[in-house]
Design an enzyme around this catalytic site. Structure first.
Site, PDB file in Angstrom:
ATOM      1  N   GLY A  15     -30.812-110.941  10.385  1.00  0.00           N
ATOM      2  CA  GLY A  15     -30.968-111.430  11.752  1.00  0.00           C
ATOM      3  C   GLY A  15     -29.680-112.007  12.319  1.00  0.00           C
ATOM      4  O   GLY A  15     -29.343-111.775  13.487  1.00  0.00           O
ATOM      5  N   THR A  16     -28.961-112.744  11.504  1.00  0.00           N
ATOM      6  CA  THR A  16     -27.717-113.355  11.973  1.00  0.00           C
ATOM      7  C   THR A  16     -26.736-112.286  12.431  1.00  0.00           C
ATOM      8  O   THR A  16     -26.163-112.372  13.522  1.00  0.00           O
ATOM      9  CB  THR A  16     -27.090-114.201  10.848  1.00  0.00           C
ATOM     10  OG1 THR A  16     -28.041-115.190  10.446  1.00  0.00           O
ATOM     11  CG2 THR A  16     -25.809-114.883  11.306  1.00  0.00           C
ATOM     12  N   ASN A  21     -38.414-120.526  15.763  1.00  0.00           N
ATOM     13  CA  ASN A  21     -38.695-120.682  14.341  1.00  0.00           C
ATOM     14  C   ASN A  21     -39.160-122.086  13.960  1.00  0.00           C
ATOM     15  O   ASN A  21     -39.770-122.271  12.925  1.00  0.00           O
ATOM     16  CB  ASN A  21     -37.447-120.309  13.530  1.00  0.00           C
ATOM     17  CG  ASN A  21     -36.176-120.904  14.107  1.00  0.00           C
ATOM     18  OD1 ASN A  21     -35.838-120.672  15.274  1.00  0.00           O
ATOM     19  ND2 ASN A  21     -35.487-121.687  13.313  1.00  0.00           N
ATOM     20  N   GLN A  59     -38.845-113.840  14.315  1.00  0.00           N
ATOM     21  CA  GLN A  59     -40.035-114.536  13.809  1.00  0.00           C
ATOM     22  C   GLN A  59     -41.344-113.837  14.176  1.00  0.00           C
ATOM     23  O   GLN A  59     -42.417-114.314  13.803  1.00  0.00           O
ATOM     24  CB  GLN A  59     -40.086-115.973  14.359  1.00  0.00           C
ATOM     25  CG  GLN A  59     -39.080-116.923  13.740  1.00  0.00           C
ATOM     26  CD  GLN A  59     -39.468-117.359  12.335  1.00  0.00           C
ATOM     27  OE1 GLN A  59     -40.628-117.336  11.953  1.00  0.00           O
ATOM     28  NE2 GLN A  59     -38.488-117.757  11.552  1.00  0.00           N
ATOM     29  N   THR A  88     -20.747 -99.037   3.544  1.00  0.00           N
ATOM     30  CA  THR A  88     -21.716 -98.171   2.869  1.00  0.00           C
ATOM     31  C   THR A  88     -23.130 -98.650   3.162  1.00  0.00           C
ATOM     32  O   THR A  88     -23.441 -99.825   2.998  1.00  0.00           O
ATOM     33  CB  THR A  88     -21.463 -98.173   1.343  1.00  0.00           C
ATOM     34  OG1 THR A  88     -20.123 -97.759   1.107  1.00  0.00           O
ATOM     35  CG2 THR A  88     -22.426 -97.243   0.624  1.00  0.00           C
ATOM     36  N   CYS A 108     -32.322-124.234   8.317  1.00  0.00           N
ATOM     37  CA  CYS A 108     -30.898-123.989   8.563  1.00  0.00           C
ATOM     38  C   CYS A 108     -30.168-125.252   8.977  1.00  0.00           C
ATOM     39  O   CYS A 108     -29.003-125.409   8.686  1.00  0.00           O
ATOM     40  CB  CYS A 108     -30.716-122.941   9.648  1.00  0.00           C
ATOM     41  SG  CYS A 108     -31.685-121.479   9.359  1.00  0.00           S
TER      42      CYS A 108
HETATM   43  C1  LIG Z   1     -34.198-116.415  10.237  1.00  0.00           C
HETATM   44  C2  LIG Z   1     -33.817-116.275  11.654  1.00  0.00           C
HETATM   45  C3  LIG Z   1     -32.558-115.756  12.026  1.00  0.00           C
HETATM   46  C4  LIG Z   1     -31.502-115.388  11.006  1.00  0.00           C
HETATM   47  O1  LIG Z   1     -31.868-114.308  10.247  1.00  0.00           O
HETATM   48  P1  LIG Z   1     -31.165-114.014   8.815  1.00  0.00           P
HETATM   49  O2  LIG Z   1     -31.822-112.755   8.359  1.00  0.00           O
HETATM   50  O3  LIG Z   1     -31.419-115.211   7.964  1.00  0.00           O
HETATM   51  O4  LIG Z   1     -29.716-113.821   9.079  1.00  0.00           O
HETATM   52  C5  LIG Z   1     -32.286-115.625  13.362  1.00  0.00           C
HETATM   53  N1  LIG Z   1     -33.187-115.990  14.301  1.00  0.00           N
HETATM   54  C6  LIG Z   1     -34.392-116.502  13.987  1.00  0.00           C
HETATM   55  C7  LIG Z   1     -35.344-116.874  15.072  1.00  0.00           C
HETATM   56  C8  LIG Z   1     -34.753-116.674  12.659  1.00  0.00           C
HETATM   57  O5  LIG Z   1     -35.929-117.186  12.353  1.00  0.00           O
END
Ligand SMILES: *Cc1c(COP(=O)(O)O)cnc(C)c1O
Length: 403
Positions: free
Chosen positions: A78-79, A158, A196, A254, A344
């Site tokens: 997600g990041t 989240n 989420q 890759t 986080c």
């Molecule tokens: C967990 C989360 C992220 C980050 O995702 P990762 O896979 O940990 O990098 C970004 N946005 C929200 C809303 C999240 O809950």
């Protein structure tokens, strides 16, 4: 804590932080670790088998979100997806500077890129939310400027589970863009961080009206460090990773075929079980909330009311006179895993920006506790938590009073 103890923790209430990998996901991934291990860019049979699996996963994800396969770019979570969306749009401006809009309650994966935009000369606006954490269309309308480039609003928060009106914002921006086209102004792009919501909310990109959407696997019973970014055809992004030009030049490196296969299966399972799990988890959440509210005087729910623009698996509380972290550790001693605010922000030990944004006092933020449910949550687990919880509150109250 050693592994043996971890196996005994059957009271996991932190699904918003991480989910256990579904056994079906694990099974479909396994052959891509040591049987079909070729580089998806190689021309021999090993490579081509890997490539075929990668593209089948891309097509599966595309059809699940009503997109085209070429609109899906695999990332490491997600990041990375959020970073690529935001920094990619800014990078495509070249030396031009633009105006970017987001909300105060976004995940750091969005807020930190926005800080970087501000540092590098772009103009940024952070929309305030109401007291339950919802962004309003009128605030967004007021914030728009002739040089607005991107609006990035998370699909659901989240920490407090607030579900933002993404489809409404999408329709609104669509109308705005039709007007702008007449005045020869560039289209305003719309990104949503949907990390989420899979398994609870609709993910059709056409119905949502988004140009960019970030999804990860680790929150939906898939592999960690897996994710994708939906990029609507015609949207120009500058890549962040430069190298071999994989993923149509947008994400060199890759390809992680096993992760892509696992992510596609996880999303498919989430979508197939969306209605049944939403119903099941809503009932469990409501039951837990009723039990806790009845047994703990002064317990306060943060975020939208249950059943109203709120993820059904999220309960975020201000505890009456008990620090969240203290309660977390006491619960952990009983094998119960919960969270305080966002996992986080724990590292930095500063008050949650989300709770601040919805006007929770600093004192109340210290007393914050987040309980999130998921696929493995049972009625028996809910009962156990509801039994232990009030006892621990009383115990901590009396301990503190003795000091
Ligand atoms: C967990 C989360 C992220 C980050 O995702 P990762 O896979 O940990 O990098 C970004 N946005 C929200 C809303 C999240 O809950």
């Amino acid at each position: 804590m050693n592994k043996k103890n971890i196996h005994k923790t059957s009271y996991y209430f932190d699904y918003a932080a991480a989910t256990p990998m579904d056994p079906v996901v694990e099974r479909v991934m396994r052959p891509f670790l040591n049987v079909v291990y070729g580089n998806a860019s190689s021309l021999h049979r090993q490579g081509q088998a890997a490539k075929a699996a990668l593209e089948a996963s891309r097509s599966k994800i595309a059809s699940l979100i009503s997109a085209r396969p070429e609109e899906i770019v695999f990332t490491a979570g997600g990041t990375e997806s959020c970073n690529l969306a935001i920094m990619g749009v800014a990078g495509a401006l070249g030396s031009r500077k633009g105006h970017f809009i987001t909300s105060e309650i976004e995940h750091p994966a969005v807020l930190e890129p926005f800080k970087e935009l501000a540092r590098t000369g772009h103009l940024v606006t952070y929309l305030k939310t109401d007291k339950s954490g919802l962004v309003s269309l009128s605030e967004l309308r007021k914030a728009l400027k002739s040089n607005t480039v991107l609006v990035s609003i998370m699909y659901a928060n989240n920490e407090i589970g607030a579900i933002e009106p993404i489809a409404e914002i999408g329709r609104f921006l669509n109308k705005v863009n039709a007007e702008r086209a007449k005045r020869q102004l560039d289209k305003i792009l719309f990104h949503t961080d949907a990390c989420q919501v899979a398994g609870f909310c609709e993910l059709s990109v056409s119905r949502l009206g988004v140009d960019l959407m970030s999804v990860n696997g680790s929150k939906i019973y898939g592999p960690k460090q897996s994710g994708f970014l939906f990029i609507k055809t015609g949207t120009r992004l500058k890549p962040m990773l430069l190298g071999g030009g994989q993923e149509r030049g947008l994400r060199s490196g890759t390809e992680n075929v096993a992760a892509a296969v696992g992510l596609a299966k996880a999303l498919e399972l989430a979508e197939n079980q969306r209605d049944s799990q939403t119903r099941r988890v809503s009932l469990l959440g409501l039951k837990l909330h009723k039990l806790l509210s009845a047994r703990v005087a002064g317990l306060e729910l943060n975020g939208p009311a249950l059943g109203f623009s709120r993820l059904p698996n999220n309960l975020n509380y201000t505890l009456p006179g008990v620090e969240g972290e203290t309660m977390l550790l006491y619960l952990d001693a009983y094998g119960i895993c919960v969270s305080t605010g966002s996992a986080c922000s724990n590292n930095e030990n500063k008050p949650s920006h989300v709770l601040r944004a919805i006007r929770v006092s600093d004192r109340a933020i210290r007393n914050n506790l987040r309980i999130t449910l998921g696929r493995q949550t049972t009625t028996a687990q809910i009962r156990y938590l509801a039994k232990i919880f009030p006892r621990l509150i009383t115990k901590i109250h009396s301990t503190v009073n003795q000091l």
